[in-house]
Design an enzyme around this catalytic site. Structure first.
Site, PDB file in Angstrom:
ATOM      1  N   SER A  15      33.493  32.415  42.524  1.00 12.23           N
ATOM      2  CA  SER A  15      33.411  33.058  41.202  1.00 12.23           C
ATOM      3  C   SER A  15      34.539  32.745  40.234  1.00 12.23           C
ATOM      4  O   SER A  15      34.449  33.074  39.061  1.00 12.23           O
ATOM      5  CB  SER A  15      33.336  34.582  41.376  1.00 12.23           C
ATOM      6  OG  SER A  15      32.061  34.966  41.827  1.00 12.23           O
TER       7      SER A  15
ATOM      8  N   SER B 190      30.906  34.596  39.167  1.00 15.64           N
ATOM      9  CA  SER B 190      30.711  35.825  38.447  1.00 15.64           C
ATOM     10  C   SER B 190      31.690  36.030  37.281  1.00 15.64           C
ATOM     11  O   SER B 190      31.467  36.893  36.439  1.00 15.64           O
ATOM     12  CB  SER B 190      30.859  36.989  39.417  1.00 15.64           C
ATOM     13  OG  SER B 190      32.175  37.046  39.944  1.00 15.64           O
TER      14      SER B 190
ATOM     15  N   LYS C 235      38.640  40.082  33.315  1.00 18.78           N
ATOM     16  CA  LYS C 235      37.253  40.236  33.763  1.00 18.78           C
ATOM     17  C   LYS C 235      36.914  41.719  33.865  1.00 18.78           C
ATOM     18  O   LYS C 235      37.735  42.518  34.339  1.00 18.78           O
ATOM     19  CB  LYS C 235      37.111  39.554  35.125  1.00 18.78           C
ATOM     20  CG  LYS C 235      35.703  39.548  35.711  1.00 18.78           C
ATOM     21  CD  LYS C 235      35.707  38.807  37.064  1.00 18.78           C
ATOM     22  CE  LYS C 235      34.325  38.773  37.686  1.00 18.78           C
ATOM     23  NZ  LYS C 235      34.328  38.097  39.006  1.00 18.78           N
TER      24      LYS C 235
END
Lengths: 430, 430
Positions: free
Chosen positions: B169, B145, B76
């Protein structure tokens, strides 16, 4: 006449408000103090007089920015700064320039603080020492790992500095150098942008020379309203005198200072009783060593794999390699036992307002190679409870001896208020 | 014939050991998959085919490095990488190049993983979305996210990816995209080098498509010995079915999937009973919002003060400014109440091996502007307990619906073993 560098931050702030002192004058005075003393103390890894003066003039021209408006501070060199290189105490990062300020620095700047420079850290906040010397005697260690911060504040180069504590890295240098060190409740001040050592223990702490200043600095770095510490009397306080399982490692001088502190507090009306760590604290020191042993080499994976030749032999051979041998179950079990210690201590605090315990085994050891034993600091660090060391005494070598007070988890302001009441009672005026 | 990109990591590792697959062949197959699908899915913020192939060839030439030798993974883009820019989902950091790999990435590389690229994150792992689309229907959000990580693993671009969870997330994108998401016990995987959002909650998590793969990835990132998950039977398990206080926010389809899952587990011999959150959980959602409200704007102090114009209006006006209005006492009180919730849940777990609860309120919402409601994820995140979502079902819109299992604090491997036993029982084969 008092030079501005000698003022507490609280006094300087009052003079700013009264218009009798400018930020530039305070900063210039601190610069002069640093330049006069730095050859002997070597507290600073990076120091930029022109940048500090420019910040000071900008603050004098503008409105009051926050609770620590105009107060100079130093940041331990394992904390990222956008305007100054950050070396983490390692040659791997010589000249390394982070993109942004760590939140603790950014918040201090937003609250009006003046970043004076970066203070010397041991290698990755571990054992291998930096260049700093004890301001009271350059042949003695200042302690570590926040060596430069403790020395700089004690030597009145700056009113404030940041340190970090994984074992005893805030309290011990404060005790050895003779200033106040405050290790907050774990997690109170963000450790983002601070080079990770052991995530389960790393705690950002503060140095100052008065308890009112600690409270002021705390408000600035948290960006919360500053309120003076609540009045508190020693009389009626319930104090647990905790010699810990390490009492035999403390010197006769430290024994005397602590026994005398307990008696003095009792004479002032406190209810002082012995507190013995039991049950889950069996093998406590080894539990924490297991956790830091497991986590530290993993935090330094990039450095281990890319720059092993630039790590000290002490770090690489003794700590990193050994830590990688610890198996996960042993680590997990240590974490669980430390959680039980936290619960035990929380229960014990039902009977005490504060715990009294040594800050360090003795005065600062001679030599610069060994920063001292953190054994008396791990109780607060690994149980996540707030602690403060007060420079109350001087030992037979003429070096400071501190006493440490601990409070319950999350009760930091109450602990600071208690410490403010106890300090004049305990101070031996030496 | 199965293309290499379709293999689980566990199967690929077995073929490497047997000499029937090279790392280069697996990486090349994943690259082809990414190149075929990226226009539709947009999972990658940074992708470097040549660097990935170079890593693969180097691994094929050398000895086996660790448990995830040769397995491609994505990180990420709020996780620092030394060889790829890291943008934290914000234009402030466009082209930003960290000096080192975050420990979780460095450990994965040391364990033999192949870093394929950086996956799309929302702005600072908050709400403002990136470009990623749901691989099952590009008109729907992938969740956030960790949008790119969930989409990339579900779409078989890579077997592994890192996400982070502060609210929901990790679990929510996995549920929306249809793969397995694992949110470990808080603190298990170091968050150093991960852009801080809310230090009290931020947890690094893992994506994969099988539970054996999650266990393998976990061993790699922790640099611990990999052992296969212990055999476990659903029969005899004590399962707490927790609808939570947010049940009314869940769709009829989600209600059906969860009720059916509870019945299916009971038919398979599990003792399933209702678990109702009580006492300290009153106002739970607001407690966590207070904590993240207080901490998030402080973590982003540098960005707030230096680049306010580059923050989304949504972030700056709604979240950061509002969070700065929260006073310290309210924050401190919320932390204490959440600690009480953790204790309550630990006690409740004495009666359960795992908790069954929704992964999300519904299938992925239509549109890319809203990444969905994390309400069913905050129980695990804010109580620091491990959770895993299993892609068991498909809803009326043809999008995945997951079920979530939670375990007691620190019992991650046991939870993964339970999930492995439950998954084939729960899988609806759609």
């Amino acid at each position: 006449m008092t030079e501005p560098y000698e003022l507490s931050a609280t006094d300087a702030a009052a003079r700013f408000d009264a218009g009798s002192l400018t930020v530039e004058a305070l900063v210039a005075s601190c610069i002069a103090r640093i330049e006069a003393r730095e050859d002997a103390v070597r507290a600073w890894k990076h120091f930029d007089r022109d940048a500090a003066l420019a910040q000071a003039r900008a603050l004098d021209r503008g409105p009051k920015r926050g609770p620590i408006h105009g107060i100079p501070f130093g940041a331990k060199d394992i904390i990222d700064t956008a305007t100054m290189p950050t070396g983490y105490g390692s040659p791997i990062y010589e000249g390394h320039q982070p993109a942004i300020d760590a939140p603790c620095v950014a918040l201090s700047l937003q609250s009006g603080g003046v970043l004076m420079g970066k203070t010397v850290s041991t290698e990755f906040a571990s054992r291998h020492p930096g260049a700093t010397r004890n301001p009271h005697n350059p042949a003695h260690t200042p302690g570590g790992s926040s060596s430069g911060s403790g020395a700089a504040v004690a030597d009145k180069m700056v009113p404030f500095a940041f340190g970090t504590q994984t074992g005893g890295s805030v309290i011990r240098p404060a005790a050895f150098c003779g200033c106040i060190g405050y290790k907050p409740t774990y997690g109170l001040i963000s450790a983002a942008g601070v080079k990770e050592n052991t995530r389960s223990f790393d705690t950002v702490g503060l140095y100052a020379r008065t308890l009112d200043d600690i409270a002021l600095f705390r408000a600035g770095v948290l960006a919360v309203d500053h309120e003076p510490l609540a009045p508190c009397s020693v009389s009626g306080l319930r104090i647990g005198f905790c010699r810990t399982m390490f009492w035999d490692r403390a010197s006769e001088a430290t024994h005397k200072v602590l026994e005398s502190a307990a008696e003095t507090l009792a004479r002032a009306g406190a209810a002082v009783s012995d507190l013995t760590l039991e049950g889950p604290f069996d093998g406590y020191e080894d539990l924490g060593k297991t956790v830091t042993g497991f986590e530290f080499p993993r935090a330094l994976t990039f450095e281990r794999t890319h720059h092993p030749e630039k790590l000290s032999e002490e770090l690489f051979e003794k700590r990193l390699k050994a830590g990688l041998e610890i198996d996960f179950e042993t680590y997990q079990s240590a974490l669980e036992k430390l959680a039980a210690c936290r619960c035990w201590l929380a229960d014990a605090f039902a009977g005490y307002d504060a715990i009294l315990t040594p800050s360090a085994p003795d005065e600062a050891p001679e030599g610069l190679g060994y920063t001292g034993d953190p054994c008396f600091n791990i109780l607060a660090t690994w149980t996540y409870t707030p602690a403060v060391t007060l420079p109350t005494s001087t030992g037979p070598k003429g070096l400071p001896i501190g006493v440490q007070l601990m409070g319950p988890h999350g009760q930091d302001l109450r602990l600071l208020a208690i410490a403010k009441a106890a300090f004049p009672v305990l101070w031996e005026g030496v």
